[in-house]
Design a protein around this motif. Structure first.
Motif, PDB file in Angstrom:
ATOM      1  N   LEU A  72     -58.254  54.486  16.587  1.00 53.50           N
ATOM      2  CA  LEU A  72     -58.387  53.035  16.589  1.00 53.50           C
ATOM      3  C   LEU A  72     -58.176  52.410  17.959  1.00 53.50           C
ATOM      4  O   LEU A  72     -58.546  51.247  18.168  1.00 53.50           O
ATOM      5  CB  LEU A  72     -57.402  52.419  15.583  1.00 53.50           C
ATOM      6  N   ARG A  73     -57.593  53.138  18.903  1.00 50.59           N
ATOM      7  CA  ARG A  73     -57.449  52.595  20.260  1.00 50.59           C
ATOM      8  C   ARG A  73     -58.810  52.319  20.902  1.00 50.59           C
ATOM      9  O   ARG A  73     -58.906  51.502  21.806  1.00 50.59           O
ATOM     10  CB  ARG A  73     -56.645  53.570  21.126  1.00 50.59           C
ATOM     11  N   THR A  74     -59.830  52.995  20.429  1.00 44.26           N
ATOM     12  CA  THR A  74     -61.170  52.798  21.003  1.00 44.26           C
ATOM     13  C   THR A  74     -61.923  51.671  20.311  1.00 44.26           C
ATOM     14  O   THR A  74     -63.006  51.282  20.770  1.00 44.26           O
ATOM     15  CB  THR A  74     -61.999  54.088  20.883  1.00 44.26           C
ATOM     16  N   TRP A  75     -61.398  51.140  19.215  1.00 44.09           N
ATOM     17  CA  TRP A  75     -62.074  50.074  18.461  1.00 44.09           C
ATOM     18  C   TRP A  75     -61.488  48.736  18.895  1.00 44.09           C
ATOM     19  O   TRP A  75     -60.367  48.395  18.534  1.00 44.09           O
ATOM     20  CB  TRP A  75     -61.874  50.288  16.960  1.00 44.09           C
ATOM     21  N   THR A  76     -62.229  47.980  19.698  1.00 46.61           N
ATOM     22  CA  THR A  76     -61.673  46.783  20.326  1.00 46.61           C
ATOM     23  C   THR A  76     -62.477  45.522  20.110  1.00 46.61           C
ATOM     24  O   THR A  76     -61.942  44.429  20.260  1.00 46.61           O
ATOM     25  CB  THR A  76     -61.532  47.000  21.837  1.00 46.61           C
ATOM     26  N   ARG A  77     -63.763  45.626  19.764  1.00 48.15           N
ATOM     27  CA  ARG A  77     -64.605  44.447  19.612  1.00 48.15           C
ATOM     28  C   ARG A  77     -65.071  44.296  18.174  1.00 48.15           C
ATOM     29  O   ARG A  77     -65.277  45.285  17.463  1.00 48.15           O
ATOM     30  CB  ARG A  77     -65.819  44.513  20.538  1.00 48.15           C
ATOM     31  N   ASN A  78     -65.296  43.045  17.774  1.00 47.49           N
ATOM     32  CA  ASN A  78     -65.640  42.757  16.391  1.00 47.49           C
ATOM     33  C   ASN A  78     -66.895  43.491  15.912  1.00 47.49           C
ATOM     34  O   ASN A  78     -66.965  43.924  14.765  1.00 47.49           O
ATOM     35  CB  ASN A  78     -65.848  41.250  16.207  1.00 47.49           C
ATOM     36  N   ASN A  79     -67.903  43.607  16.777  1.00 46.26           N
ATOM     37  CA  ASN A  79     -69.171  44.213  16.348  1.00 46.26           C
ATOM     38  C   ASN A  79     -69.267  45.701  16.647  1.00 46.26           C
ATOM     39  O   ASN A  79     -70.298  46.328  16.424  1.00 46.26           O
ATOM     40  CB  ASN A  79     -70.349  43.491  17.009  1.00 46.26           C
ATOM     41  N   GLN A  80     -68.181  46.274  17.135  1.00 46.76           N
ATOM     42  CA  GLN A  80     -68.189  47.684  17.513  1.00 46.76           C
ATOM     43  C   GLN A  80     -68.117  48.570  16.269  1.00 46.76           C
ATOM     44  O   GLN A  80     -67.343  48.289  15.346  1.00 46.76           O
ATOM     45  CB  GLN A  80     -66.991  47.956  18.423  1.00 46.76           C
ATOM     46  N   PRO A  81     -68.911  49.621  16.197  1.00 50.23           N
ATOM     47  CA  PRO A  81     -68.812  50.531  15.051  1.00 50.23           C
ATOM     48  C   PRO A  81     -67.412  51.123  14.942  1.00 50.23           C
ATOM     49  O   PRO A  81     -66.734  51.338  15.953  1.00 50.23           O
ATOM     50  CB  PRO A  81     -69.842  51.622  15.378  1.00 50.23           C
TER      51      PRO A  81
END
Length: 406
Positions: free
Chosen positions: A78-87
């Motif tokens: 989850l550290r790589t998930w940062t933007r609303n539209n990011q997969p």
């Protein structure tokens, strides 16, 4: 999110919002729920008492992550998930991935026009909001008894500066131009915070320290989250109105809408979210004001918060001044509960000069040669934003896997 540091958070007035955001992890209240769902954004509901409703979607999923020993793996992904539209990251358990895909969707009633107007409000009132989120909302959280216990005995209670830096992100993101837009981060922050809440619900009942102090079996109910919600936007708007800060009606409604949407994305059911400021004030009068009280844990947390300014004092921030502002905003009773001493200079100065200062600052009272006290107030607002700059590490909201170490 890894690119967002404490310093970046504070650039837009989110500094003291970090204190207010402590409220996000709130436990249940003892006051019966009689507020009608007819006044909610849903307009109707089951009328179920929210003290006995938690998060039936998130809770079993996160409990599974904890029980399977997958927390480290999930946090790393989850550290790589940062933007609303990011997969979503590929390396997530299937049940967690399915939940998060559902949880990240905005409700049909989201109004992007209102959200754009909300940014105008946040931009114009950023300095006031930072102060209010911190010294009204944040300090209020220490006299919400079950909230104070939940914060104190959870993993983050052992390192309040780290805890605050993580919860600061919510206060920062909701005030940005693109908060809920595809390239924004508010949705990500809300979903991650929702996962943290579910983890705390699973972990805290296993803590003998929390169990000995708490008068509930599971923390952070829907009612608890609404108590927290009222300590933020409802309290902030009440103070701005009391200070006679001129706020256009469309900006007032837009600010409310941004927080209504935030509540939904944090997992609060629509039937509990007030549809108007009148309904918010009515609900808060029933569920927030009557439950305020001191606890040993809350007194300890308040003292920690009041001492956070030492490293960046600069002659403006200090424990006595922060204490005086807390007394001014929350009143003598709460200041007494928190053992905040009276200040012979700042207490009377705030009582007599704050109103005129607001009028001067808002252009309602022409006063080109304002007295030194007005300059001090304005400088305080600005310096308060330095509160967390002593550590500029990346801010990450992550699932805890333990309670506060004994």
């Amino acid at each position: 999110m890894d690119n967002l540091s404490r310093r970046n958070v504070l650039k837009v007035g989110g500094a003291l919002g970090a204190l207010g955001a402590l409220s996000v992890a709130t436990p249940a209240q003892a006051v019966p729920w009689t507020w009608s769902a007819k006044g909610s954004v849903a307009g109707a509901g089951t009328e179920t008492d929210p003290r006995w409703v938690w998060d039936p979607e998130a809770d079993p999923v996160v409990a599974g992550v904890l029980e399977r020993g997958e927390v480290a793996r999930v946090n790393a992904a989850l550290r790589t998930w940062t933007r609303n539209n990011q997969p979503l990251p590929a390396d997530l358990p299937a049940d967690l991935r399915d939940f998060m895909e559902h949880a990240r969707q905005l409700p049909a009633w989201a109004d992007h026009g209102k959200l754009a107007t909300a940014f105008e409000f946040n931009q114009r009132r950023g300095l006031y909001l930072g102060l209010l989120y911190g010294l009204a909302s944040g300090m209020m959280s220490t006299v919400i008894p079950k909230e104070a216990r939940a914060v104190y005995y959870s993993q983050g209670g052992a390192d309040m500066r780290d805890r605050i830096s993580k919860t600061a992100k919510l206060g920062y993101d909701i005030g940005t131009r693109n908060a809920y837009a595809p390239d924004g981060e508010m949705i990500v922050t809300c979903v991650k915070t929702r996962l943290v809440h579910a983890a705390v619900r699973h972990l805290l009942p296993q803590s003998p320290h929390w169990d000995a102090a708490a008068d509930e079996q599971i923390p952070i109910s829907q009612a608890d989250m609404m108590v927290t919600w009222h300590s933020l936007p409802t309290t902030v708007m009440q103070k701005l109105v009391a200070w006679r800060v001129p706020i256009p009606a469309d900006q007032s409604q837009a600010f409310l809408h941004s927080w209504q949407l935030g509540a939904h994305m944090l997992g609060i059911q629509d039937e509990y979210i007030p549809a108007s400021w009148a309904e918010a004030n009515s609900q808060a009068a029933q569920v927030l004001t009557p439950i305020l009280a001191p606890t040993p844990q809350g007194i300890n947390l308040a003292d920690i918060l009041l001492n956070l300014g030492r490293s960046v004092d600069g002659g403006i921030l200090s424990k006595p001044i922060l204490g005086a502002f807390t007394r001014f905003m929350l009143g003598d009773q709460i200041a007494g509960w928190l053992r905040i001493p009276r200040e012979p200079v700042w207490d009377p100065l705030l009582r007599t000069a704050w109103g005129p200062f607001i009028a001067v600052r808002e252009g309602l009272l022409p006063f080109p040669l304002a007295p030194e006290a007005y300059w001090l107030f304005d400088e305080f607002l600005r310096r308060a934003a330095l509160l967390f700059l002593s550590e500029a590490r990346p801010i990450r909201i992550e699932i805890p896997d333990t309670n506060r170490p004994s």
